[in-house]
Design a protein around this motif. Structure first.
Motif, PDB file in Angstrom:
ATOM      1  N   ASN A  57       0.850  -1.195   0.000  1.00  0.00           N
ATOM      2  CA  ASN A  57       0.000   0.000   0.000  1.00  0.00           C
ATOM      3  C   ASN A  57       0.884   1.242   0.000  1.00  0.00           C
ATOM      4  OD1 ASN A  57       0.411   0.874   2.946  1.00  0.00           O
ATOM      5  ND2 ASN A  57      -0.298  -1.231   3.184  1.00  0.00           N
ATOM      6  N   THR A  59       1.078   3.672   2.176  1.00  0.00           N
ATOM      7  CA  THR A  59       1.665   4.009   3.475  1.00  0.00           C
ATOM      8  C   THR A  59       2.926   3.174   3.714  1.00  0.00           C
ATOM      9  OG1 THR A  59      -0.571   4.447   4.265  1.00  0.00           O
ATOM     10  CG2 THR A  59       1.153   4.286   5.938  1.00  0.00           C
ATOM     11  N   LEU A  62       5.822   4.607   1.853  1.00  0.00           N
ATOM     12  CA  LEU A  62       6.511   5.699   2.559  1.00  0.00           C
ATOM     13  C   LEU A  62       7.408   5.148   3.665  1.00  0.00           C
ATOM     14  CD1 LEU A  62       3.498   8.164   2.711  1.00  0.00           C
ATOM     15  CD2 LEU A  62       5.710   8.681   1.657  1.00  0.00           C
ATOM     16  N   THR A  83      -2.306  17.545   3.995  1.00  0.00           N
ATOM     17  CA  THR A  83      -2.169  16.276   3.277  1.00  0.00           C
ATOM     18  C   THR A  83      -2.903  15.195   4.057  1.00  0.00           C
ATOM     19  OG1 THR A  83      -0.576  14.635   2.391  1.00  0.00           O
ATOM     20  CG2 THR A  83       0.012  15.710   4.449  1.00  0.00           C
ATOM     21  N   PHE A  84      -2.930  14.006   3.483  1.00  0.00           N
ATOM     22  CA  PHE A  84      -3.474  12.845   4.172  1.00  0.00           C
ATOM     23  C   PHE A  84      -2.475  12.405   5.250  1.00  0.00           C
ATOM     24  CE2 PHE A  84      -4.144   8.119   4.197  1.00  0.00           C
ATOM     25  CZ  PHE A  84      -5.381   8.153   4.795  1.00  0.00           C
ATOM     26  N   THR A  87       1.317  10.636   5.155  1.00  0.00           N
ATOM     27  CA  THR A  87       2.585  11.304   4.843  1.00  0.00           C
ATOM     28  C   THR A  87       3.424  11.522   6.105  1.00  0.00           C
ATOM     29  OG1 THR A  87       1.339  12.509   3.132  1.00  0.00           O
ATOM     30  CG2 THR A  87       3.597  13.211   3.524  1.00  0.00           C
ATOM     31  N   ASP A 161       5.826  12.013  -2.277  1.00  0.00           N
ATOM     32  CA  ASP A 161       4.612  11.229  -1.984  1.00  0.00           C
ATOM     33  C   ASP A 161       3.633  11.487  -3.131  1.00  0.00           C
ATOM     34  OD1 ASP A 161       2.232  10.146  -1.206  1.00  0.00           O
ATOM     35  OD2 ASP A 161       2.208  11.017   0.803  1.00  0.00           O
ATOM     36  N   ALA A 163       1.099   9.516  -4.067  1.00  0.00           N
ATOM     37  CA  ALA A 163      -0.076   8.640  -3.933  1.00  0.00           C
ATOM     38  C   ALA A 163      -1.225   9.138  -4.810  1.00  0.00           C
ATOM     39  CB  ALA A 163      -0.514   8.575  -2.473  1.00  0.00           C
ATOM     40  N   GLN A 164      -1.299  10.473  -4.966  1.00  0.00           N
ATOM     41  CA  GLN A 164      -2.387  11.047  -5.761  1.00  0.00           C
ATOM     42  C   GLN A 164      -1.907  11.513  -7.130  1.00  0.00           C
ATOM     43  OE1 GLN A 164      -4.363  14.117  -3.442  1.00  0.00           O
ATOM     44  NE2 GLN A 164      -4.320  12.898  -1.575  1.00  0.00           N
ATOM     45  N   SER A 185       0.343   5.063  -4.431  1.00  0.00           N
ATOM     46  CA  SER A 185      -0.668   4.176  -3.858  1.00  0.00           C
ATOM     47  C   SER A 185      -1.617   3.719  -4.957  1.00  0.00           C
ATOM     48  CB  SER A 185      -1.469   4.942  -2.798  1.00  0.00           C
ATOM     49  OG  SER A 185      -2.672   4.250  -2.489  1.00  0.00           O
ATOM     50  N   LYS A 190      -7.616   6.149  -5.915  1.00  0.00           N
ATOM     51  CA  LYS A 190      -6.514   6.955  -6.474  1.00  0.00           C
ATOM     52  C   LYS A 190      -6.635   6.936  -8.001  1.00  0.00           C
ATOM     53  CE  LYS A 190      -4.713   7.084  -2.289  1.00  0.00           C
ATOM     54  NZ  LYS A 190      -4.461   8.187  -1.402  1.00  0.00           N
ATOM     55  N   GLY A 198      -2.671  -1.480  -2.555  1.00  0.00           N
ATOM     56  CA  GLY A 198      -1.452  -1.690  -3.338  1.00  0.00           C
ATOM     57  C   GLY A 198      -0.622  -0.428  -3.323  1.00  0.00           C
ATOM     58  N   TYR A 317      -8.836  18.581   2.959  1.00  0.00           N
ATOM     59  CA  TYR A 317      -8.990  17.830   4.183  1.00  0.00           C
ATOM     60  C   TYR A 317      -9.561  18.788   5.207  1.00  0.00           C
ATOM     61  CZ  TYR A 317      -6.192  14.463   1.729  1.00  0.00           C
ATOM     62  OH  TYR A 317      -5.758  13.580   0.789  1.00  0.00           O
TER      63      TYR A 317
HETATM   64  C1  PLP Z   1      -3.723   7.684  -0.120  1.00  0.00           C
HETATM   65  C2  PLP Z   1      -2.523   8.404   0.324  1.00  0.00           C
HETATM   66  C3  PLP Z   1      -1.473   7.758   1.007  1.00  0.00           C
HETATM   67  C4  PLP Z   1      -1.552   6.343   1.507  1.00  0.00           C
HETATM   68  O1  PLP Z   1      -1.870   5.388   0.583  1.00  0.00           O
HETATM   69  P1  PLP Z   1      -2.540   3.997   1.053  1.00  0.00           P
HETATM   70  O2  PLP Z   1      -2.359   3.111  -0.121  1.00  0.00           O
HETATM   71  O3  PLP Z   1      -3.955   4.285   1.381  1.00  0.00           O
HETATM   72  O4  PLP Z   1      -1.768   3.505   2.245  1.00  0.00           O
HETATM   73  C5  PLP Z   1      -0.341   8.491   1.292  1.00  0.00           C
HETATM   74  N1  PLP Z   1      -0.235   9.790   0.971  1.00  0.00           N
HETATM   75  C6  PLP Z   1      -1.222  10.448   0.333  1.00  0.00           C
HETATM   76  C7  PLP Z   1      -1.035  11.888  -0.017  1.00  0.00           C
HETATM   77  C8  PLP Z   1      -2.405   9.791   0.007  1.00  0.00           C
HETATM   78  O5  PLP Z   1      -3.385  10.455  -0.608  1.00  0.00           O
END
Ligand code: PLP
Length: 374
Positions: A57, A59, A62, A83-84, A87, A161, A163-164, A185, A190, A198, A317
């Motif tokens: 995943n 997370t 990271l 951020t989520f 991070t 990061d 992820a997005q 991510s 996403k 994943g 957020y």
């Molecule tokens: C979704 C997200 C994550 C974590 O991803 P997961 O696959 O849900 O663990 C990390 N950083 C950001 C900015 C995200 O949006």
């Protein structure tokens, strides 16, 4: 109407995905099967990364990145507050300290000036500045040109990061090629998502790639039961890799479709409300299409109007990390995090996905305009 319509995408890809799943059930290599290696090569090809290592995943990606950069007690990890949580979440379990940096009011991404002040502040607190983690928020690449220069001048490491933001472009380069490591991510919502959890890491450094490959499988050495370092269990399932192979095959096409949706919002809304700005020549993958309203009351009124019209909208957020109970005692950039706090009060994300029909989107635009210009 769906906020993100995964069913429409599935309808398009169902025969291919069914065949891929059947192939995995046929060969039975559920862990680290051939689809995992195939996906890693295709992800590298897509973004221009030298090495791709998949994992469980975003997370974990990271966390694995911090492990490979040998982060430890006393290290300061610079992260945006807006951020989520993931991070920042990965730093404290390693004994490291997240230090919150403010964001830019237009791009919503890490503000390089705030980063400089935060690095100085961390040193004064007796921490060792170690790693900067810019986030490609809502699908737009962070300001890598400015942040890379600071990282280099200060002798730090950088983890993007993304992820997005997998597939986003800045200058001539795609995310996955900036910094020491990029993480992403494949969470279903996403831009490139699978049907479960994943993630992946990208790096130009063969030594880092080898470390990541080891850490994701219990710190393995040459053999499975040869433990040369303390790792974790963070593999991407073969089934998820198989599904991602089919989704990656249409991803470029989907990014184009997302851009069309963004263009239609821009044409309909930009004269009335603050719409996202992407620098000329760059490309967002539009993980979210996020408006900034003039006040908290205006934001809440717009959300209510959309809800009354059965149109989903989300606040990403609502509370910046530096104001969250779990994170508020960590250090912050000394000039404050006013932009992060302001954005949490004023942003609203509209439905965004590659299969949003023009008619449906025009309805969203009409309801937004009606709420803004009563
Ligand atoms: C979704 C997200 C994550 C974590 O991803 P997961 O696959 O849900 O663990 C990390 N950083 C950001 C900015 C995200 O949006």
């Amino acid at each position: 109407m769906e906020f993100i319509d995964l069913a429409a995408q599935q309808a398009r890809l169902k025969p291919q995905i069914d065949a891929r799943i059947a192939a995995v059930l046929g060969h039975g290599k559920y862990i680290m099967g051939p689809e995992v290696a195939e996906l890693e090569i295709k992800l590298s090809d897509f973004c221009g990364a030298v090495h791709t290592i998949t994992c469980a995943n975003g997370t974990d990606a990271l966390q694995l990145a911090l492990m490979a950069l040998r982060v430890g007690p006393g290290d300061a990890i610079f992260v945006p507050s807006f951020t989520f949580a993931a991070t920042a979440e990965v730093a404290p379990p390693m004994g490291a300290v997240p230090v919150f940096v403010d964001v830019d009011p237009v791009s919503f991404n890490m503000d390089p000036d705030s980063l400089v002040r935060a690095i100085d502040h961390a040193r004064k607190l007796g921490l060792r500045p170690a790693v900067v983690i810019p986030v490609d928020l809502f699908g737009q690449a962070a300001d890598y040109a400015a942040i890379s220069a600071i990282v280099k001048a200060e002798g730090l490491k950088m983890i993007g990061d993304s992820a997005q933001g997998f597939g986003a472009v800045q200058g001539e380069r795609m995310t996955g090629t900036f910094g020491d490591i990029t993480t992403t991510s494949f969470f279903p919502a996403k831009p490139l998502g699978c049907y479960g959890d994943g993630g992946a890491l990208f790096t130009p450094d063969p030594d880092i790639a080898a470390l990541l490959d080891s850490y994701r499988v219990h710190g393995k050495g040459l053999e499975k039961y040869d433990n040369v370092r303390i790792g974790i269990n963070s593999r991407l399932d073969t089934l998820q890799a198989a599904i991602l192979l089919e989704k990656l095959a249409v991803y470029e096409d989907e990014i184009t479709a997302r851009q069309k949706v963004a263009d239609r919002y821009e044409a309909g809304l930009a004269n009335h409300v603050m719409t996202p700005r992407v620098p000329m020549g760059d490309r967002s993958v539009w993980a979210q299409y996020t408006l900034r309203l003039p006040s908290n009351a205006a934001r809440d009124a717009l959300a209510a109007a959309l809800k009354a019209a059965d149109i989903p909208s989300v606040v990403y957020y609502p509370v910046p990390l530096h104001q969250q109970p779990a994170y508020r005692d960590f250090p912050q950039s000394p000039d404050g995090l006013e932009t992060s706090a302001m954005l949490a009060q004023t942003v609203l994300s509209l439905p965004m996905h590659p299969y949003l029909e023009p008619n449906a989107q025009d309805h969203v635009i009409a309801v937004v305009l009606d709420a803004l210009v009563p």
